[in-house]
Scaffold this motif. Structure first.
Motif, PDB file in Angstrom:
ATOM      1  N   LEU A 158       0.226   9.592  -9.940  1.00 20.71           N
ATOM      2  CA  LEU A 158      -0.735   8.492 -10.031  1.00 20.71           C
ATOM      3  C   LEU A 158      -0.551   7.677 -11.306  1.00 20.71           C
ATOM      4  O   LEU A 158      -0.616   6.445 -11.278  1.00 20.71           O
ATOM      5  CB  LEU A 158      -2.162   9.024  -9.936  1.00 20.71           C
ATOM      6  CG  LEU A 158      -3.274   7.977 -10.016  1.00 20.71           C
ATOM      7  CD1 LEU A 158      -3.099   6.887  -8.968  1.00 20.71           C
ATOM      8  CD2 LEU A 158      -4.646   8.642  -9.870  1.00 20.71           C
ATOM      9  N   SER A 159      -0.293   8.339 -12.427  1.00 19.56           N
ATOM     10  CA  SER A 159      -0.091   7.598 -13.680  1.00 19.56           C
ATOM     11  C   SER A 159       1.124   6.680 -13.576  1.00 19.56           C
ATOM     12  O   SER A 159       1.114   5.555 -14.091  1.00 19.56           O
ATOM     13  CB  SER A 159       0.074   8.576 -14.854  1.00 19.56           C
ATOM     14  OG  SER A 159      -1.113   9.321 -15.063  1.00 19.56           O
ATOM     15  N   PHE A 160       2.168   7.139 -12.892  1.00 19.27           N
ATOM     16  CA  PHE A 160       3.341   6.294 -12.673  1.00 19.27           C
ATOM     17  C   PHE A 160       2.983   5.088 -11.806  1.00 19.27           C
ATOM     18  O   PHE A 160       3.395   3.957 -12.092  1.00 19.27           O
ATOM     19  CB  PHE A 160       4.466   7.096 -12.002  1.00 19.27           C
ATOM     20  CG  PHE A 160       5.611   6.241 -11.530  1.00 19.27           C
ATOM     21  CD1 PHE A 160       6.587   5.805 -12.418  1.00 19.27           C
ATOM     22  CD2 PHE A 160       5.710   5.862 -10.195  1.00 19.27           C
ATOM     23  CE1 PHE A 160       7.638   5.000 -11.995  1.00 19.27           C
ATOM     24  CE2 PHE A 160       6.754   5.059  -9.762  1.00 19.27           C
ATOM     25  CZ  PHE A 160       7.722   4.630 -10.665  1.00 19.27           C
ATOM     26  N   MET A 161       2.220   5.327 -10.759  1.00 12.82           N
ATOM     27  CA  MET A 161       1.817   4.227  -9.873  1.00 12.82           C
ATOM     28  C   MET A 161       1.016   3.171 -10.631  1.00 12.82           C
ATOM     29  O   MET A 161       1.199   1.961 -10.424  1.00 12.82           O
ATOM     30  CB  MET A 161       0.984   4.774  -8.709  1.00 12.82           C
ATOM     31  CG  MET A 161       1.752   5.641  -7.737  1.00 12.82           C
ATOM     32  SD  MET A 161       2.930   4.686  -6.758  1.00 12.82           S
ATOM     33  CE  MET A 161       2.968   5.651  -5.260  1.00 12.82           C
ATOM     34  N   LEU A 162       0.149   3.618 -11.507  1.00  8.88           N
ATOM     35  CA  LEU A 162      -0.647   2.676 -12.302  1.00  8.88           C
ATOM     36  C   LEU A 162       0.256   1.805 -13.162  1.00  8.88           C
ATOM     37  O   LEU A 162       0.008   0.600 -13.326  1.00  8.88           O
ATOM     38  CB  LEU A 162      -1.646   3.441 -13.173  1.00  8.88           C
ATOM     39  CG  LEU A 162      -2.733   4.235 -12.439  1.00  8.88           C
ATOM     40  CD1 LEU A 162      -3.514   5.093 -13.425  1.00  8.88           C
ATOM     41  CD2 LEU A 162      -3.666   3.305 -11.674  1.00  8.88           C
ATOM     42  N   LYS A 163       1.332   2.399 -13.708  1.00  9.60           N
ATOM     43  CA  LYS A 163       2.269   1.633 -14.530  1.00  9.60           C
ATOM     44  C   LYS A 163       3.010   0.579 -13.713  1.00  9.60           C
ATOM     45  O   LYS A 163       3.502  -0.408 -14.272  1.00  9.60           O
ATOM     46  CB  LYS A 163       3.273   2.576 -15.191  1.00  9.60           C
ATOM     47  CG  LYS A 163       2.692   3.416 -16.307  1.00  9.60           C
ATOM     48  CD  LYS A 163       3.755   4.287 -16.945  1.00  9.60           C
ATOM     49  CE  LYS A 163       3.183   5.126 -18.069  1.00  9.60           C
ATOM     50  NZ  LYS A 163       4.215   6.006 -18.693  1.00  9.60           N
ATOM     51  N   LEU A 205       0.835  -1.194   0.000  1.00  9.66           N
ATOM     52  CA  LEU A 205       0.000   0.000   0.000  1.00  9.66           C
ATOM     53  C   LEU A 205       0.875   1.251   0.000  1.00  9.66           C
ATOM     54  O   LEU A 205       2.003   1.226   0.508  1.00  9.66           O
ATOM     55  CB  LEU A 205      -0.894   0.044   1.249  1.00  9.66           C
ATOM     56  CG  LEU A 205      -1.932  -1.047   1.438  1.00  9.66           C
ATOM     57  CD1 LEU A 205      -2.467  -0.999   2.867  1.00  9.66           C
ATOM     58  CD2 LEU A 205      -3.069  -0.882   0.441  1.00  9.66           C
ATOM     59  N   ALA A 206       0.336   2.335  -0.530  1.00  8.50           N
ATOM     60  CA  ALA A 206       1.021   3.629  -0.437  1.00  8.50           C
ATOM     61  C   ALA A 206      -0.002   4.738  -0.639  1.00  8.50           C
ATOM     62  O   ALA A 206      -0.985   4.572  -1.367  1.00  8.50           O
ATOM     63  CB  ALA A 206       2.125   3.748  -1.490  1.00  8.50           C
ATOM     64  N   GLY A 207       0.224   5.851   0.028  1.00  6.30           N
ATOM     65  CA  GLY A 207      -0.583   7.041  -0.190  1.00  6.30           C
ATOM     66  C   GLY A 207       0.003   7.815  -1.356  1.00  6.30           C
ATOM     67  O   GLY A 207       1.125   8.308  -1.279  1.00  6.30           O
ATOM     68  N   CYS A 208      -0.731   7.912  -2.435  1.00  2.90           N
ATOM     69  CA  CYS A 208      -0.230   8.488  -3.683  1.00  2.90           C
ATOM     70  C   CYS A 208      -0.701   9.923  -3.852  1.00  2.90           C
ATOM     71  O   CYS A 208      -1.902  10.205  -3.782  1.00  2.90           O
ATOM     72  CB  CYS A 208      -0.727   7.626  -4.848  1.00  2.90           C
ATOM     73  SG  CYS A 208      -0.418   8.309  -6.477  1.00  2.90           S
ATOM     74  N   LEU A 225      -5.040   6.140  -1.867  1.00  2.00           N
ATOM     75  CA  LEU A 225      -4.421   4.913  -1.381  1.00  2.00           C
ATOM     76  C   LEU A 225      -4.394   3.916  -2.523  1.00  2.00           C
ATOM     77  O   LEU A 225      -5.434   3.595  -3.105  1.00  2.00           O
ATOM     78  CB  LEU A 225      -5.201   4.342  -0.195  1.00  2.00           C
ATOM     79  CG  LEU A 225      -4.510   3.197   0.550  1.00  2.00           C
ATOM     80  CD1 LEU A 225      -3.237   3.688   1.241  1.00  2.00           C
ATOM     81  CD2 LEU A 225      -5.447   2.580   1.592  1.00  2.00           C
ATOM     82  N   VAL A 226      -3.203   3.467  -2.899  1.00  2.00           N
ATOM     83  CA  VAL A 226      -3.062   2.515  -3.994  1.00  2.00           C
ATOM     84  C   VAL A 226      -2.551   1.183  -3.454  1.00  2.00           C
ATOM     85  O   VAL A 226      -1.865   1.136  -2.429  1.00  2.00           O
ATOM     86  CB  VAL A 226      -2.123   3.053  -5.102  1.00  2.00           C
ATOM     87  CG1 VAL A 226      -2.749   4.229  -5.813  1.00  2.00           C
ATOM     88  CG2 VAL A 226      -0.765   3.451  -4.525  1.00  2.00           C
ATOM     89  N   GLU A 227      -2.884   0.117  -4.158  1.00  2.00           N
ATOM     90  CA  GLU A 227      -2.626  -1.232  -3.654  1.00  2.00           C
ATOM     91  C   GLU A 227      -2.067  -2.134  -4.748  1.00  2.00           C
ATOM     92  O   GLU A 227      -2.490  -2.063  -5.903  1.00  2.00           O
ATOM     93  CB  GLU A 227      -3.937  -1.818  -3.128  1.00  2.00           C
ATOM     94  CG  GLU A 227      -3.879  -3.278  -2.723  1.00  2.00           C
ATOM     95  CD  GLU A 227      -5.261  -3.859  -2.435  1.00  2.00           C
ATOM     96  OE1 GLU A 227      -5.458  -4.388  -1.342  1.00  2.00           O
ATOM     97  OE2 GLU A 227      -6.144  -3.766  -3.336  1.00  2.00           O
ATOM     98  N   TRP A 228      -1.124  -2.972  -4.362  1.00  2.00           N
ATOM     99  CA  TRP A 228      -0.671  -4.075  -5.202  1.00  2.00           C
ATOM    100  C   TRP A 228      -0.889  -5.348  -4.406  1.00  2.00           C
ATOM    101  O   TRP A 228      -0.382  -5.496  -3.290  1.00  2.00           O
ATOM    102  CB  TRP A 228       0.816  -3.940  -5.557  1.00  2.00           C
ATOM    103  CG  TRP A 228       1.331  -5.092  -6.377  1.00  2.00           C
ATOM    104  CD1 TRP A 228       1.206  -5.275  -7.721  1.00  2.00           C
ATOM    105  CD2 TRP A 228       2.058  -6.238  -5.898  1.00  2.00           C
ATOM    106  NE1 TRP A 228       1.795  -6.452  -8.110  1.00  2.00           N
ATOM    107  CE2 TRP A 228       2.333  -7.073  -7.004  1.00  2.00           C
ATOM    108  CE3 TRP A 228       2.500  -6.646  -4.628  1.00  2.00           C
ATOM    109  CZ2 TRP A 228       3.017  -8.270  -6.887  1.00  2.00           C
ATOM    110  CZ3 TRP A 228       3.195  -7.849  -4.512  1.00  2.00           C
ATOM    111  CH2 TRP A 228       3.443  -8.637  -5.642  1.00  2.00           C
ATOM    112  N   ARG A 229      -1.696  -6.264  -4.947  1.00  2.00           N
ATOM    113  CA  ARG A 229      -2.041  -7.502  -4.224  1.00  2.00           C
ATOM    114  C   ARG A 229      -1.011  -8.589  -4.494  1.00  2.00           C
ATOM    115  O   ARG A 229      -0.564  -8.761  -5.629  1.00  2.00           O
ATOM    116  CB  ARG A 229      -3.420  -7.989  -4.660  1.00  2.00           C
ATOM    117  CG  ARG A 229      -4.529  -7.001  -4.480  1.00  2.00           C
ATOM    118  CD  ARG A 229      -5.040  -6.895  -3.081  1.00  2.00           C
ATOM    119  NE  ARG A 229      -5.588  -8.144  -2.575  1.00  2.00           N
ATOM    120  CZ  ARG A 229      -6.349  -8.223  -1.473  1.00  2.00           C
ATOM    121  NH1 ARG A 229      -6.674  -7.150  -0.810  1.00  2.00           N
ATOM    122  NH2 ARG A 229      -6.775  -9.391  -1.074  1.00  2.00           N
ATOM    123  N   ASN A 230      -0.658  -9.319  -3.462  1.00  2.00           N
ATOM    124  CA  ASN A 230       0.241 -10.460  -3.603  1.00  2.00           C
ATOM    125  C   ASN A 230      -0.466 -11.563  -4.398  1.00  2.00           C
ATOM    126  O   ASN A 230      -1.463 -12.118  -3.931  1.00  2.00           O
ATOM    127  CB  ASN A 230       0.630 -10.969  -2.211  1.00  2.00           C
ATOM    128  CG  ASN A 230       1.647 -12.099  -2.258  1.00  2.00           C
ATOM    129  OD1 ASN A 230       1.901 -12.690  -3.306  1.00  2.00           O
ATOM    130  ND2 ASN A 230       2.214 -12.429  -1.115  1.00  2.00           N
TER     131      ASN A 230
END
Length: 208
Positions: A169-174, A135-138, A198-203
């Motif tokens: 945010l566009s970088f985070m999406l990439k 998780l990270a606050g973007c 708040l953005v998320e990458w799921r394991n």
């Protein structure tokens, strides 16, 4: 460019300070750079989350700091989740999520894959520790240009669709991260109107 990601130590403090000095020059207040005490606390509390990006010639090109939390979906601020930058009180070793509280890259080495390498290392740490997510606050620094005629939710949705471009945010999406929540008053940030996503990458190894 070959980039080594390793845990930083107190011996790296000078290099870490150089990164911040270049990335956040005046009028950015110096008191908001990581202090020696905060760096020491990161290393003592959760050294695996204290990452540094080093080039083949030994140059420190960037860094990132993370901690582990129990994610409950509740709104929060950067100061709360980061323990005002010390992480001692907020780090939960038995938690389920890795939370990134900063990424800093020297301007000279941006677009060389330094930030991407740091995010990939964080994903690897998530899988190694068997955590559910990263998780990270973007920040959404482009939002202030559109706030007069659209909500924060609409702005995020249009960035996700590719209709608008946001530098962060566009970088985070990439990087494969997905927006899951808008956080009000996350941190003082005029461009983002003090908001964060708040953005998320799921394991992928954990199925729910």
């Amino acid at each position: 460019m070959s980039i080594l990601i390793r845990s930083y130590t107190l011996g790296d403090f000078g290099g870490l300070l150089d990164v911040q000095r270049e990335a956040f020059p005046p009028p950015f207040p110096e008191e908001l750079w990581w202090s020696r005490e905060q760096i020491a606390s990161h290393i003592e509390t959760f050294p695996e989350g204290a990452m540094i990006a080093v080039l083949p010639d030994g140059t420190i090109a960037g860094s990132s700091t993370s901690l582990i939390i129990h994610y409950d979906g509740k709104p929060h601020t950067w100061a709360q989740v980061a323990d005002n930058g010390y992480i001692r009180k907020s780090h939960q070793p038995d938690g389920d999520s890795l939370y990134g509280i900063d990424v800093c890259v020297r301007p000279t080495f941006r677009k060389f894959g330094v930030a991407k390498a740091l995010y990939e290392a964080r994903k690897q740490l998530v899988t190694q520790l068997g955590l559910k997510r990263f998780l990270a606050g973007c920040r959404i620094p482009g939002y202030h240009q559109h706030a007069a005629h659209m909500s924060d939710q609409e702005y995020v949705e249009r960035v996700v669709k590719g209709e608008l471009y946001d530098q962060v945010l566009s970088f985070m999406l990439k990087q494969g991260l997905t927006p899951i929540q808008i956080l009000e008053n996350y941190v003082e940030d005029e461009e983002s109107l003090n908001k964060a996503v708040l953005v998320e990458w799921r394991n992928p190894d954990i199925k729910e």
